[in-house]
Design a protein around this motif. Sequence first.
Motif, mmCIF file in Angstrom:
data_model
loop_
_atom_site.group_PDB
_atom_site.id
_atom_site.type_symbol
_atom_site.label_atom_id
_atom_site.label_comp_id
_atom_site.label_asym_id
_atom_site.label_seq_id
_atom_site.Cartn_x
_atom_site.Cartn_y
_atom_site.Cartn_z
ATOM 1 N N GLY A 234 0.796 -1.226 0.000
ATOM 2 C CA GLY A 234 0.000 0.000 0.000
ATOM 3 C C GLY A 234 0.825 1.270 0.000
ATOM 4 N N PHE A 235 2.082 1.190 -0.410
ATOM 5 C CA PHE A 235 2.923 2.376 -0.491
ATOM 6 C C PHE A 235 2.537 3.198 -1.709
ATOM 7 N N LEU A 236 2.851 4.486 -1.666
ATOM 8 C CA LEU A 236 2.708 5.316 -2.854
ATOM 9 C C LEU A 236 3.784 4.896 -3.855
ATOM 10 N N ARG A 237 3.558 5.232 -5.120
ATOM 11 C CA ARG A 237 4.504 4.834 -6.166
ATOM 12 C C ARG A 237 5.919 5.361 -5.880
ATOM 13 N N ASN A 238 6.016 6.627 -5.481
ATOM 14 C CA ASN A 238 7.338 7.210 -5.200
ATOM 15 C C ASN A 238 8.023 6.508 -4.030
ATOM 16 N N GLN A 239 7.254 6.123 -3.027
ATOM 17 C CA GLN A 239 7.820 5.396 -1.890
ATOM 18 C C GLN A 239 8.311 4.021 -2.328
ATOM 19 N N SER A 240 7.537 3.351 -3.170
ATOM 20 C CA SER A 240 7.925 2.028 -3.666
ATOM 21 C C SER A 240 9.210 2.105 -4.477
ATOM 22 N N ILE A 241 9.321 3.131 -5.291
ATOM 23 C CA ILE A 241 10.541 3.324 -6.085
ATOM 24 C C ILE A 241 11.726 3.579 -5.159
ATOM 25 N N ALA A 242 11.524 4.410 -4.140
ATOM 26 C CA ALA A 242 12.609 4.735 -3.207
ATOM 27 C C ALA A 242 13.075 3.497 -2.449
ATOM 28 N N VAL A 243 12.141 2.663 -2.005
ATOM 29 C CA VAL A 243 12.496 1.434 -1.280
ATOM 30 C C VAL A 243 13.302 0.511 -2.183
ATOM 31 N N THR A 244 12.832 0.321 -3.409
ATOM 32 C CA THR A 244 13.513 -0.577 -4.357
ATOM 33 C C THR A 244 14.910 -0.060 -4.676
ATOM 34 N N GLU A 245 15.022 1.227 -4.982
ATOM 35 C CA GLU A 245 16.322 1.810 -5.324
ATOM 36 C C GLU A 245 17.283 1.739 -4.136
ATOM 37 N N SER A 246 16.770 1.967 -2.929
ATOM 38 C CA SER A 246 17.623 1.902 -1.728
ATOM 39 C C SER A 246 18.151 0.496 -1.505
ATOM 40 N N LEU A 247 17.295 -0.495 -1.664
ATOM 41 C CA LEU A 247 17.727 -1.884 -1.486
ATOM 42 C C LEU A 247 18.801 -2.254 -2.505
ATOM 43 N N ILE A 248 18.584 -1.894 -3.753
ATOM 44 C CA ILE A 248 19.561 -2.207 -4.799
ATOM 45 C C ILE A 248 20.878 -1.478 -4.531
ATOM 46 N N ALA A 249 20.800 -0.220 -4.082
ATOM 47 C CA ALA A 249 22.018 0.543 -3.778
ATOM 48 C C ALA A 249 22.792 -0.085 -2.620
ATOM 49 N N LEU A 250 22.081 -0.573 -1.604
ATOM 50 C CA LEU A 250 22.751 -1.245 -0.484
ATOM 51 C C LEU A 250 23.487 -2.497 -0.948
ATOM 52 N N ILE A 251 22.827 -3.292 -1.776
ATOM 53 C CA ILE A 251 23.445 -4.523 -2.280
ATOM 54 C C ILE A 251 24.652 -4.196 -3.145
ATOM 55 N N LYS A 252 24.504 -3.236 -4.052
ATOM 56 C CA LYS A 252 25.624 -2.834 -4.921
ATOM 57 C C LYS A 252 26.808 -2.345 -4.088
ATOM 58 N N GLY A 253 26.531 -1.493 -3.105
ATOM 59 C CA GLY A 253 27.598 -0.945 -2.272
ATOM 60 C C GLY A 253 28.370 -2.025 -1.534
ATOM 61 N N ALA A 254 27.648 -2.986 -0.981
ATOM 62 C CA ALA A 254 28.306 -4.080 -0.257
ATOM 63 C C ALA A 254 29.179 -4.900 -1.197
ATOM 64 N N LEU A 255 28.661 -5.217 -2.379
ATOM 65 C CA LEU A 255 29.433 -6.020 -3.332
ATOM 66 C C LEU A 255 30.638 -5.250 -3.860
ATOM 67 N N GLU A 256 30.475 -3.951 -4.116
ATOM 68 C CA GLU A 256 31.595 -3.136 -4.600
ATOM 69 C C GLU A 256 32.735 -3.108 -3.590
ATOM 70 N N SER A 257 32.395 -3.099 -2.292
ATOM 71 C CA SER A 257 33.440 -3.062 -1.268
ATOM 72 C C SER A 257 33.995 -4.451 -0.958
ATOM 73 N N GLY A 258 33.479 -5.480 -1.625
ATOM 74 C CA GLY A 258 34.003 -6.829 -1.458
ATOM 75 C C GLY A 258 33.289 -7.652 -0.412
ATOM 76 N N ASP A 259 32.233 -7.104 0.186
ATOM 77 C CA ASP A 259 31.474 -7.841 1.200
ATOM 78 C C ASP A 259 30.465 -8.780 0.546
ATOM 79 N N ASP A 260 30.141 -9.857 1.249
ATOM 80 C CA ASP A 260 29.099 -10.772 0.792
ATOM 81 C C ASP A 260 27.741 -10.231 1.223
#
Length: 94
Positions: A17-43
Amino acid sequence: MTLTKHGIVEQIQSELGFLRNQSIAVTESLIALIKGALESGDDVLVSGFGKFCVKNKKERKGRNPATGDDAILPARRVVTFKCSGKLRDKVNGK
């Protein structure tokens, strides 16, 4: 059918039931967290889903299949994924 980022945003929007902008922000934040961890060499371990790992590959000898010439392939890092036992069982219908 492939699950896309757009599809994930729509699922979050409809199921939570999130607004579209909130859903986009959640998705982008999750992907950014995963990318950041992998870029730094973390699992990245997602319980019940699997583990993304960064592996170092050494420099190695290769061959150009078009010309047959030998070449040295440079060292690099690759991302691998190992699914959890729970996911494997669900995929195999167990």
